[in-house]
Write a protein that holds these residues in place. Structure first.
Motif, short mmCIF file in Angstrom:
data_model
loop_
_atom_site.label_atom_id
_atom_site.label_comp_id
_atom_site.label_asym_id
_atom_site.label_seq_id
_atom_site.Cartn_x
_atom_site.Cartn_y
_atom_site.Cartn_z
N ARG A 247 -24.98 56.82 57.97
CA ARG A 247 -24.04 56.09 58.33
C ARG A 247 -24.06 55.17 59.50
NH1 ARG A 247 -18.12 57.68 58.36
NH2 ARG A 247 -18.10 55.21 57.91
N THR B 121 -14.38 59.26 63.47
CA THR B 121 -15.14 58.06 63.08
C THR B 121 -14.20 57.02 62.30
OG1 THR B 121 -14.91 59.05 60.62
CG2 THR B 121 -16.56 59.87 62.00
N ASP B 122 -14.70 56.12 61.50
CA ASP B 122 -13.75 55.02 61.05
C ASP B 122 -13.04 55.48 59.61
OD1 ASP B 122 -15.94 55.30 59.47
OD2 ASP B 122 -16.47 53.11 59.44
N THR B 123 -13.17 56.45 59.40
CA THR B 123 -12.45 57.20 58.32
C THR B 123 -11.54 58.70 58.79
OG1 THR B 123 -14.47 58.34 57.36
CG2 THR B 123 -13.82 56.30 56.34
N SER C 258 -15.79 58.16 53.48
CA SER C 258 -16.57 57.17 53.17
C SER C 258 -17.14 56.94 51.84
CB SER C 258 -17.90 57.10 54.08
OG SER C 258 -18.92 58.09 53.80
N PRO D 80 -20.74 54.28 61.29
CA PRO D 80 -19.42 54.07 61.33
C PRO D 80 -18.96 53.00 62.28
CG PRO D 80 -19.99 56.19 61.65
CD PRO D 80 -21.10 55.35 61.68
N CYS E 75 -25.98 60.16 61.10
CA CYS E 75 -25.39 58.61 61.79
C CYS E 75 -26.31 58.24 62.96
CB CYS E 75 -23.77 59.16 62.25
SG CYS E 75 -23.06 58.02 63.45
N PRO F 18 -17.52 51.81 56.60
CA PRO F 18 -17.03 53.13 56.01
C PRO F 18 -17.64 53.31 54.87
CG PRO F 18 -15.35 51.47 55.44
CD PRO F 18 -16.09 50.82 56.22
#
Length: 234
Positions: free
Chosen positions: A136, A49-51, A197, A138, A83, A111
């Motif tokens: 979420r 993911t972005d985290t 996040s 992302p 998500c 995030p």
């Protein structure tokens, strides 16, 4: 006995490696189709993911959601986020006011996990003990393309055993590899803080509550307080 145990561990590792798809240098239609197929069969997949790394299943599939909980070793009363790929999809799963809609545009993709009152469209077996759901989007093309290809939200939680530290590479959650149907290897992720996040509750109009500070805490506060003048609940 030691040789037998070593051979068994080696075989398990080899078998797991066959279920790893590398996307660290890009991906295409075939990679998305492979992961989508695993999900549609009721499987659980690991994704970047972005985290941090997450494990995902189709949110509307009761058996897949239960498998997700089993892999995590997690109490089913502890909520799992979903998500989606686009802002427009949020209203199908969470109740959104006109003000909240503008806030979402400023927070997502990013995030943050936004907690809203759930709609009746969401699988009743997902987080059955709560009237809200964390959502979420992302800032990660792969997982958004995956959700788009599946045509429904993904139940998404961190790729680790519950209460263990978050992971930023697939090697860090090797202990659960044998239980995962497919692993999308995006390399080592950038968020070395491992905070995950920021989780913010927007289920009550005019107010917000930070449930988890996460990696975007200051940015979230700045948007909600300065731009929208929302009151923070404790």
């Amino acid at each position: 006995m030691f040789r037998a145990a070593s051979k068994m561990a080696s075989n398990c590792s080899l078998e797991a490696s066959k279920r790893i798809i590398s996307i660290s240098h890009g991906y295409g239609k075939s990679e998305i189709e492979s992961v989508t197929s695993a999900l549609q069969r009721g499987g659980v997949v690991a994704v970047p993911t972005d985290t941090i790394y997450g494990v995902a299943a189709l949110a509307q599939n009761r058996e897949a959601v239960q498998k997700l909980y089993d892999i995590k070793g997690r109490n089913s009363e502890k909520p799992v986020a979903i998500c989606v790929s686009e802002l427009e999809e949020i209203e199908k799963w969470g109740r959104v006011s006109s003000v909240t809609k503008n806030i979402l545009k400023d927070l997502l993709p990013g995030p943050m996990t936004v907690v809203l009152r759930r709609t009746t469209s969401l699988n009743p077996d997902l987080n059955p003990t709560t009237s809200v759901v964390g959502i979420r989007i992302p800032d990660n093309d792969f997982i958004r393309d995956l959700a788009r290809a599946c045509g429904q939200p993904l139940a998404l939680t961190s790729a680790n055993i519950s209460s263990h530290r978050s992971t930023i590479s697939i090697e860090e959650f090797k202990e659960i590899w044998p239980k995962i149907d497919l692993i999308a290897d995006g390399g080592v992720l950038r968020d070395r803080t491992r905070q995950g996040s920021t989780v913010v509750d927007l289920s009550n109009d005019g107010a917000f509550k930070i449930i988890r500070e996460g990696c975007a805490y200051e940015k979230t506060l700045d948007i909600l307080r300065r731009k929208y003048n929302l009151r923070e609940s404790k």
